[in-house]
Design an enzyme around this catalytic site. Structure first.
Site, PDB file in Angstrom:
ATOM      1  N   GLN A   5      23.483  -7.979  -9.278  1.00 13.89           N
ATOM      2  CA  GLN A   5      22.640  -7.606  -9.829  1.00 13.89           C
ATOM      3  C   GLN A   5      21.819  -6.637  -8.369  1.00 13.89           C
ATOM      4  OE1 GLN A   5      19.520  -9.321 -12.154  1.00 13.89           O
ATOM      5  NE2 GLN A   5      17.742  -7.800 -11.862  1.00 13.89           N
ATOM      6  N   PHE A   6      22.250  -5.184  -8.021  1.00 12.19           N
ATOM      7  CA  PHE A   6      21.388  -5.044  -6.937  1.00 12.19           C
ATOM      8  C   PHE A   6      20.372  -4.571  -7.490  1.00 12.19           C
ATOM      9  CE2 PHE A   6      22.330  -1.246  -9.125  1.00 12.19           C
ATOM     10  CZ  PHE A   6      21.535  -0.424  -8.920  1.00 12.19           C
ATOM     11  N   THR A   7      19.981  -4.405  -8.001  1.00 15.17           N
ATOM     12  CA  THR A   7      17.955  -3.849  -8.175  1.00 15.17           C
ATOM     13  C   THR A   7      17.078  -5.150  -7.644  1.00 15.17           C
ATOM     14  OG1 THR A   7      17.625  -4.897 -10.712  1.00 15.17           O
ATOM     15  CG2 THR A   7      18.451  -2.678 -10.945  1.00 15.17           C
TER      16      THR A   7
END
Length: 150
Positions: free
Chosen positions: A80-82
């Site tokens: 989850q790069f966010t």
């Protein structure tokens, strides 16, 4: 490195309507990789995820006395790069601290491999895909683990 760690009764991840990862009792790990992360951050995070005492010792005792390893729980690991999205300025998140996709995928895969050494069941999402994650949070228990490169 950022990991949102959630104690779950069950969790699953779906891509294009197909379940690709599913666990029972254990931990759901949402993993964000920074552009500065190395194996040192991965090793620290693996140890924390496996050894944190987040589960009760007995059904009638609600104190957190056991780790996911001690209960033989499962792990669902989702990239989850966010987690590195910053919203300090403007109306659109900035992801300038996130690792580029090639580095992030390499480190994510190494993180998963290091968790698999524990012998626990480790399920994953699909790196870079649009995923739907169903989480039956137990407690609810949700913590943010952070480890920055030195």
């Amino acid at each position: 490195m950022h990991v949102v760690i959630q104690r779950v009764k069950s969790s699953q991840v779906t891509v294009n309507g197909k379940i690709i990862g599913k666990i029972g009792q254990g931990l759901n790990l949402l993993v964000g990789i920074a552009h500065t992360d190395t194996d040192a951050e991965l090793d620290w995070m693996v140890r924390k995820c496996l050894e944190l005492r987040l589960f009760p010792g007995t059904e009638d005792n609600h104190k957190w006395q056991k780790s996911v390893q001690e209960i033989g729980g499962d792990l669902l690991v989702i990239s989850q790069f966010t987690l590195y999205g910053h919203c300090r300025k403007g109306r659109r998140p900035s992801f300038d601290q996130s690792a580029n996709p090639q580095l992030a995928e390499e480190l994510y895969n190494r993180f998963v491999s290091k968790l698999q050494i524990s012998g626990l069941q480790v399920a994953t999402g699909q790196f870079g895909a649009i995923m739907q994650v169903s989480i039956e949070n137990d407690g609810p228990v949700t913590l943010l683990l952070e480890k920055a490169a030195k």
